[in-house]
Design an enzyme around this catalytic site. Structure first.
Site, short mmCIF file in Angstrom:
data_model
loop_
_atom_site.label_atom_id
_atom_site.label_comp_id
_atom_site.label_asym_id
_atom_site.label_seq_id
_atom_site.Cartn_x
_atom_site.Cartn_y
_atom_site.Cartn_z
N CYS A 51 -3.47 2.84 -5.44
CA CYS A 51 -2.69 3.68 -4.52
C CYS A 51 -1.30 3.99 -5.05
CB CYS A 51 -2.61 3.02 -3.15
SG CYS A 51 -1.85 1.37 -3.14
N HIS A 73 -2.88 9.22 1.03
CA HIS A 73 -2.91 8.00 0.22
C HIS A 73 -4.30 7.78 -0.36
CE1 HIS A 73 -4.52 5.49 3.75
NE2 HIS A 73 -4.17 6.65 4.30
N HIS A 112 0.86 -1.19 0.00
CA HIS A 112 0.00 0.00 0.00
C HIS A 112 0.89 1.24 0.00
CE1 HIS A 112 -3.52 2.39 0.39
NE2 HIS A 112 -3.15 2.91 1.56
#
Length: 261
Positions: free
Chosen positions: A153, A42, A30
């Site tokens: 992401c 994010h 991530h």
């Protein structure tokens, strides 16, 4: 610079850095942009989205979402309504995972040597102040719909760092993870006829690995010819996003307050 990834300590990261952490026992990573003040911007699937591109990412949503409350930072979890761009504290972003730094401007030989995608790019990064401006602007205005292969992401963080977009929206996005997922099976398929010519399993494995690395390199935004530089203020128009959010001009004082809290 690690062979597989680039693990760093918290004291080593600077505002404007592209950072990431691994989820689900290294199944995927991530990504986000560190903006200073122990804060990370994010991109996650929208919590209340009804579109197929978001609901198909339920697994990533559950793994990448942040806690509903943070004892340290009251504004941790800030996001605009119906937006997937989130401001989190570093602790909530990492979820007790290790911290890694995404590398920019690496030589082709280093890029190809990285066995795992989603750790580096040959593209150069823009100055930190430009990176932070893009991240904070998108925090207020959104980044469209989350899509595992085309708008995830890592794509968000890479756009913040470079301002580059792929003109062909039907292809795989900027994400190195997505390229790896596509590249590995493709390399295996393309190398399968070589089994008839190479009796040695080692030879076939070597050729397959080489094809995999080259397929990753060919899709890197630093070498692709179908990328363009797009100002963050023109992003929605260029991508044809018809999001529910009205454009909100970035308020430098408000952005600074969110980072400093």
């Amino acid at each position: 610079m690690g062979f597989l990834s680039h693990r760093v300590e918290r004291s080593e990261i600077k505002p404007g850095d592209h950072i990431y952490t691994y989820r689900a026992v290294f199944t995927y990573s991530h990504h986000g942009v560190f903006v200073g003040g122990s804060k990370v911007v994010h991109f996650t699937p929208r919590q209340n989205a009804n579109s197929s591109s978001d609901t198909s990412s339920d697994f990533y949503d559950s793994m990448s979402s942040i806690p509903s409350s943070c004892e340290t930072f009251p504004d941790c979890g800030f996001r605009q309504p119906d937006s997937g761009v989130v401001l989190s504290c570093l602790d909530c972003f990492l979820k007790k995972g290790s911290l890694y730094s995404f590398e920019y401007g690496v030589p082709p030989t280093v890029f190809i040597a990285k066995v795992r995608g989603g750790t580096c790019t040959t593209a150069a990064s823009d100055p930190p102040e430009t990176v932070i401006h893009r991240a904070m602007y998108l925090l207020q205005n959104g980044f469209g719909n989350y899509d595992v292969f085309h708008n995830n992401c890592e794509d968000f963080a890479m756009y913040c760092k470079t301002g580059l977009l792929i003109m062909d929206r039907l292809g795989v996005g900027r994400s190195g993870q997505a390229s790896s997922v596509i590249g590995a099976p493709l390399a295996a398929i393309l190398s399968s006829p070589l089994k008839l010519l190479m009796p040695s399993p080692v030879g076939v494995a070597t050729v397959t690995a080489g094809m995999y690395c080259m397929s990753r390199y060919a899709t890197d935004i630093g070498v692709r010819s179908d990328v363009i530089k797009v100002a963050v203020e023109d992003l929605a128009m260029n991508l044809g996003w018809a999001g529910p959010l009205e454009e909100v001009p970035e308020d430098n004082e408000a952005s600074g307050a969110l980072i400093a809290r």
